[in-house]
Design an enzyme around this catalytic site. Structure first.
Site, mmCIF file in Angstrom:
data_model
loop_
_atom_site.group_PDB
_atom_site.id
_atom_site.type_symbol
_atom_site.label_atom_id
_atom_site.label_comp_id
_atom_site.label_asym_id
_atom_site.label_seq_id
_atom_site.Cartn_x
_atom_site.Cartn_y
_atom_site.Cartn_z
ATOM 1 N N CYS A 54 4.694 4.399 -4.619
ATOM 2 C CA CYS A 54 6.079 4.671 -4.976
ATOM 3 C C CYS A 54 6.887 3.378 -4.882
ATOM 4 O O CYS A 54 6.605 2.526 -4.054
ATOM 5 C CB CYS A 54 6.773 5.697 -4.098
ATOM 6 S SG CYS A 54 6.069 7.336 -4.117
ATOM 7 N N ARG B 249 2.433 -1.268 -7.368
ATOM 8 C CA ARG B 249 2.269 -0.454 -6.163
ATOM 9 C C ARG B 249 1.545 0.848 -6.454
ATOM 10 O O ARG B 249 1.068 1.509 -5.533
ATOM 11 C CB ARG B 249 3.641 -0.148 -5.549
ATOM 12 C CG ARG B 249 4.370 -1.365 -5.046
ATOM 13 C CD ARG B 249 5.815 -1.056 -4.740
ATOM 14 N NE ARG B 249 5.968 -0.161 -3.617
ATOM 15 C CZ ARG B 249 6.141 -0.554 -2.355
ATOM 16 N NH1 ARG B 249 6.195 -1.833 -2.087
ATOM 17 N NH2 ARG B 249 6.283 0.313 -1.390
ATOM 18 N N TRP C 250 4.538 8.224 -6.886
ATOM 19 C CA TRP C 250 3.110 8.520 -6.672
ATOM 20 C C TRP C 250 3.092 9.930 -6.082
ATOM 21 O O TRP C 250 3.570 10.142 -4.969
ATOM 22 C CB TRP C 250 2.533 7.501 -5.688
ATOM 23 C CG TRP C 250 1.131 7.781 -5.263
ATOM 24 C CD1 TRP C 250 0.715 8.671 -4.316
ATOM 25 C CD2 TRP C 250 -0.045 7.145 -5.756
ATOM 26 N NE1 TRP C 250 -0.639 8.628 -4.196
ATOM 27 C CE2 TRP C 250 -1.134 7.699 -5.055
ATOM 28 C CE3 TRP C 250 -0.290 6.153 -6.710
ATOM 29 C CZ2 TRP C 250 -2.449 7.297 -5.288
ATOM 30 C CZ3 TRP C 250 -1.594 5.771 -6.927
ATOM 31 C CH2 TRP C 250 -2.652 6.333 -6.225
ATOM 32 N N ASN D 265 10.637 7.414 -1.081
ATOM 33 C CA ASN D 265 9.233 7.078 -0.799
ATOM 34 C C ASN D 265 8.886 7.723 0.527
ATOM 35 O O ASN D 265 9.688 7.660 1.461
ATOM 36 C CB ASN D 265 9.042 5.565 -0.630
ATOM 37 C CG ASN D 265 9.227 4.819 -1.933
ATOM 38 O OD1 ASN D 265 9.408 5.432 -2.979
ATOM 39 N ND2 ASN D 265 9.190 3.507 -1.856
ATOM 40 N N GLY D 266 7.680 8.295 0.631
ATOM 41 C CA GLY D 266 7.259 8.882 1.902
ATOM 42 C C GLY D 266 7.155 10.386 1.800
ATOM 43 O O GLY D 266 7.067 10.949 0.702
ATOM 44 N N GLU E 158 -17.246 -6.240 0.886
ATOM 45 C CA GLU E 158 -16.078 -6.621 0.089
ATOM 46 C C GLU E 158 -16.449 -6.749 -1.392
ATOM 47 O O GLU E 158 -15.711 -6.278 -2.267
ATOM 48 C CB GLU E 158 -15.489 -7.936 0.627
ATOM 49 C CG GLU E 158 -14.292 -8.462 -0.134
ATOM 50 C CD GLU E 158 -13.103 -7.505 -0.182
ATOM 51 O OE1 GLU E 158 -13.101 -6.478 0.512
ATOM 52 O OE2 GLU E 158 -12.172 -7.786 -0.955
ATOM 53 N N LYS F 136 -14.712 -4.477 -4.282
ATOM 54 C CA LYS F 136 -14.018 -5.126 -5.413
ATOM 55 C C LYS F 136 -14.548 -4.550 -6.720
ATOM 56 O O LYS F 136 -13.795 -4.179 -7.604
ATOM 57 C CB LYS F 136 -14.312 -6.611 -5.373
ATOM 58 C CG LYS F 136 -13.386 -7.696 -5.253
ATOM 59 C CD LYS F 136 -12.018 -7.695 -4.773
ATOM 60 C CE LYS F 136 -11.407 -6.495 -4.185
ATOM 61 N NZ LYS F 136 -10.671 -6.648 -2.991
ATOM 62 N N GLU G 206 -13.670 -0.685 -7.198
ATOM 63 C CA GLU G 206 -12.264 -0.306 -7.382
ATOM 64 C C GLU G 206 -11.727 -0.683 -8.759
ATOM 65 O O GLU G 206 -10.903 0.028 -9.308
ATOM 66 C CB GLU G 206 -11.360 -0.804 -6.249
ATOM 67 C CG GLU G 206 -11.056 -2.258 -6.182
ATOM 68 C CD GLU G 206 -10.142 -2.626 -5.007
ATOM 69 O OE1 GLU G 206 -9.205 -1.886 -4.693
ATOM 70 O OE2 GLU G 206 -10.370 -3.696 -4.408
ATOM 71 N N HIS H 169 -34.615 2.414 5.382
ATOM 72 C CA HIS H 169 -34.309 3.664 6.090
ATOM 73 C C HIS H 169 -33.662 4.679 5.158
ATOM 74 O O HIS H 169 -33.088 5.658 5.620
ATOM 75 C CB HIS H 169 -33.415 3.364 7.300
ATOM 76 C CG HIS H 169 -34.085 2.482 8.300
ATOM 77 N ND1 HIS H 169 -35.121 2.925 9.097
ATOM 78 C CD2 HIS H 169 -33.937 1.172 8.595
ATOM 79 C CE1 HIS H 169 -35.552 1.919 9.860
ATOM 80 N NE2 HIS H 169 -34.842 0.841 9.559
ATOM 81 N N LYS I 267 -1.161 -0.117 -4.267
ATOM 82 C CA LYS I 267 -1.246 -1.384 -3.547
ATOM 83 C C LYS I 267 -0.981 -1.185 -2.061
ATOM 84 O O LYS I 267 -1.617 -1.795 -1.223
ATOM 85 C CB LYS I 267 -0.215 -2.356 -4.138
ATOM 86 C CG LYS I 267 -0.248 -3.739 -3.528
ATOM 87 C CD LYS I 267 -1.512 -4.480 -3.909
ATOM 88 C CE LYS I 267 -1.612 -5.850 -3.283
ATOM 89 N NZ LYS I 267 -2.992 -6.371 -3.335
HETATM 90 O O1 M6R Z 1 -2.164 -3.696 2.913
HETATM 91 P P1 M6R Z 1 -3.446 -3.471 3.648
HETATM 92 O O2 M6R Z 1 -4.218 -4.733 3.848
HETATM 93 O O3 M6R Z 1 -3.237 -2.737 4.947
HETATM 94 O O4 M6R Z 1 -4.286 -2.537 2.699
HETATM 95 C C1 M6R Z 1 -5.535 -2.043 3.097
HETATM 96 C C2 M6R Z 1 -6.286 -1.501 1.910
HETATM 97 O O5 M6R Z 1 -5.568 -0.462 1.311
HETATM 98 C C3 M6R Z 1 -6.571 -2.575 0.861
HETATM 99 O O6 M6R Z 1 -7.261 -3.667 1.406
HETATM 100 C C4 M6R Z 1 -7.405 -1.985 -0.295
HETATM 101 O O7 M6R Z 1 -8.681 -1.660 0.158
HETATM 102 C C5 M6R Z 1 -7.444 -2.957 -1.472
HETATM 103 N N1 M6R Z 1 -7.160 -2.262 -2.683
HETATM 104 C C6 M6R Z 1 -8.751 -3.607 -1.664
HETATM 105 O O8 M6R Z 1 -8.746 -4.459 -2.755
#
Ligand code: M6R
Length: 609
Positions: A2, A27, A75, A101-102, A481, A485, A488, A504, A604
């Site tokens: 949001c 966001r 959102w 927001n929230g 990671e 990446k 996502e 395993h 985001k």
């Molecule tokens: O703002 P933050 O670092 O707390 O966010 C944590 C995750 O939401 C963030 O790292 C998310 O996994 C990313 N989209 C990864 O690219």
């Protein structure tokens, strides 16, 4: 998650609000809307879907005239994405409009009360309850009405409010959801973050939880929850608008990948003096540092992956137990934390709800909180005992890249700093690592020069259905990671596995042509990594290996393709190794035609549980 923007000034509000909302698109959202006072009444335009649809609806802003208004990208949480559930939500008379927001946790009970008073509802949202409740209490002063409502609503919220009967004031409220105020000559703004308003002003006020603000053309007044005035400091944002624009790149993600060497320079160089790490912001005293018995690292998503590397590195340097836990798990697991536990909280946004809740839980248990945060003045930064900023600059792409890299650098700096203070690593060890840290940005530049090779590999593998990442120790953390990446932004199924765990279970998934990205940068475990490459190759996998320069020949005996990174201190390998994985994910997603900067279903900043 949001986005809110509000404006009061002398210019036409609609184009300003649309531009601000466009800058908040990153966001994540599923609908958008604005409410503007047109001299007679509130004009509300809102629609499900992308901002473009809203912009078309109001002809880029030309269809609504007025110099005060609020805008929102929503959102969906309460009520599906739809035109009617979009914000602004208005009171039944249409005089009061609210963007939010929230989540209002007690909205059902409040709605029941209002329905009992004869108030009808148009949407399924919790936000409409706020708009209706403000109208219920309204007696000619919108600030007072909002003040009364705040004593009745529970939950997390940032609110922007406009009232047609007082068309010179905007009201802003913040509780557990970020909101900043922007100050200018003849105008004022409210916004979820600085990117929305940086074009107009760099003078901002960070609102605290429980505060209410009144915005007019003349300026901003802030109050506490009892409507008593509070004085606030104005901060000056020192980054330029270009930092939040694409600057010739096709996507923010690629721009941010390429900005990593510069971001690392900002994060590292001011913190190294005469070969030693100097953390001027580290305010915990030496007695406390000497008495630390355990470290907890708490974070979500990629920040958690930084924590995984951090665990390996801090344990090597400090020789005390380091536990790394997902914030969403930490909250509910009865963690063993006391006053001798240092809790390191990692968050790019500084607003992730689970991470914030974990921070509060740890604090209540007596721990000191050190946070590694990118967004200055964010909630996590403000509630921590010590904040180490990453100075990555604004990160717009949902998939984090430069924030991840700078978080890694900062946790390494912290490890070396604490090792020196605790005497747990000898001076030579620290000096070598610091020397390598200073070389990290230029070594990363060398890695990024291999962009075209990686683009070629992406063209070979972009149509795979499933991709595995394997590695041991820091290479395993790196694989987590790389895999995140990829999934996502490209929507390819992917898993990261500690190589030793393959047999395993997971190895049953390897068949002819399965792509395995084998991470073999950690010299001490190179031979083991090689055995795992042989293991998956003999079951038909294609192997793309990542290793350090000088080992490509050995690796070529078994892998189908190889990417190399310059060798560096073992603590820093993931800082170089991550760049090829980011580029691989980027180019694969590009070749699959994905919406790289705004991947489906993702936001985001995740400000709901
Ligand atoms: O703002 P933050 O670092 O707390 O966010 C944590 C995750 O939401 C963030 O790292 C998310 O996994 C990313 N989209 C990864 O690219």
């Amino acid at each position: 998650m949001c986005g809110i923007v509000g404006y009061v000034g002398r210019e036409e509000a609609a184009p300003i609000l649309l531009d601000g909302l466009a800058r908040l698109e990153y966001r994540g959202y599923d609908s958008a809307g604005v409410a503007i006072f047109d001299g007679t009444k509130l004009q509300v335009a809102k629609t499900k879907g992308r901002l473009r649809a809203l912009s078309d609806m109001i002809q880029g802003g030309a269809a609504i005239h007025g110099t005060i208004g609020v805008g929102h990208t929503r959102w969906a949480t309460h009520g599906a994405p739809s035109d009617v559930n979009s914000h602004p939500q208005v009171s039944r008379s249409g005089r009061i409009a609210v963007v939010h927001n929230g989540i209002i946790e007690n909205y059902a009970e409040l709605k029941e009360f209002l329905v009992g008073q004869g108030v009808g509802f148009a949407s399924e949202t919790d936000t409409e309850v706020v708009a209706q409740l403000i109208e219920y209490f309204y007696e000619g002063d919108i600030l007072k009405a909002v003040g009364r409502v705040l004593h009745r609503i529970e939950g997390a919220y940032a609110l922007g409010i406009i009232c047609a009967d007082e068309p010179e004031r905007l009201i802003a409220v913040r509780k557990d959801s970020p909101l900043i105020l922007g100050l200018g000559d003849g105008f004022s703004f409210l916004a979820s973050d600085v990117t929305a308003i940086i074009k107009h002003t760099r003078d901002v006020i960070y609102m605290e939880d429980g505060e209410i603000a009144e915005l007019t053309r003349e300026g901003v007044k802030c109050y506490n929850h009892l409507l008593q005035p509070v004085s606030k400091e104005t901060s000056h944002v020192d980054w330029e608008i270009d930092a939040a624009e694409k600057g010739g790149y096709e996507h923010f993600m690629l721009k941010e990948i390429m900005e990593q060497p510069e971001a690392l320079r900002r994060a590292i160089f001011p913190r190294v003096k005469d070969g030693q790490v100097v953390l001027e912001d580290f305010t915990l005293d030496d007695d406390y540092v000497a008495a630390i018995r355990k470290i907890f690292i708490v974070a979500c998503g990629s920040s958690y992956h930084v924590g995984m590397v951090g665990k390996y590195n801090l344990e090597k340097l400090l020789r005390i137990p380091v536990e790394v836990t997902l914030a969403s798990e930490f909250r509910y697991m009865e963690p063993i934390v006391d006053e001798h536990t240092l809790v390191i909280v990692i968050s790019q946004s500084g607003e992730t709800l689970d991470t914030m809740a974990a921070l509060r839980e740890a604090k209540a248990l007596g721990a000191k909180i050190l946070s590694i945060v990118n967004v200055v003045g964010s909630s996590i930064a403000r509630e921590s005992d010590v904040v180490l900023y990453t100075w990555a600059g604004p990160e717009i792409a949902v998939a984090t890249t430069k924030a991840y890299s700078t978080q890694l650098a900062v946790i390494d700096l912290l490890g070396l700093y604490l090792a020196k203070k605790r005497g747990s690593a000898d001076d030579e060890r620290i000096l070598t690592a610091v020397r390598e840290l200073l070389m990290l940005p230029s070594k990363l530049e060398q890695v990024l020069e291999k962009q075209e090779d990686i683009q070629y590999f992406a063209s070979q593998y972009f149509n795979h259905d499933s991709i595995f990442f394997i590695g041991r120790n820091v290479d395993y953390a790196l694989g987590l990671e790389g895999s995140l990446k990829l999934k996502e932004i490209s929507y390819i199924h992917s898993e990261a596995y500690a190589s030793g765990e393959l047999k395993h279970g997971t190895i049953s998934l390897i068949e002819d042509g399965t792509l395995v990205v084998a991470l073999a940068t950690y010299e001490k475990l190179f031979d083991k990594a090689m055995s795992n490459v042989v293991e998956v190759r003999s079951r038909g996998a294609d192997v793309l290996a990542l290793t350090t320069e000088g080992r490509e020949e050995a690796m070529a005996k078994n892998a189908n393709a190889i990417i190399t990174i310059p060798d560096t201190d073992e603590l820093l390998l993931p800082s170089l190794g991550v760049a090829p994985l980011q580029l691989l994910a980027y180019y694969i997603a590009l070749m699959r035609g994905c919406d790289i900067d705004k991947p489906r279903n993702l936001a985001k900043s995740v400000t709901v549980e």
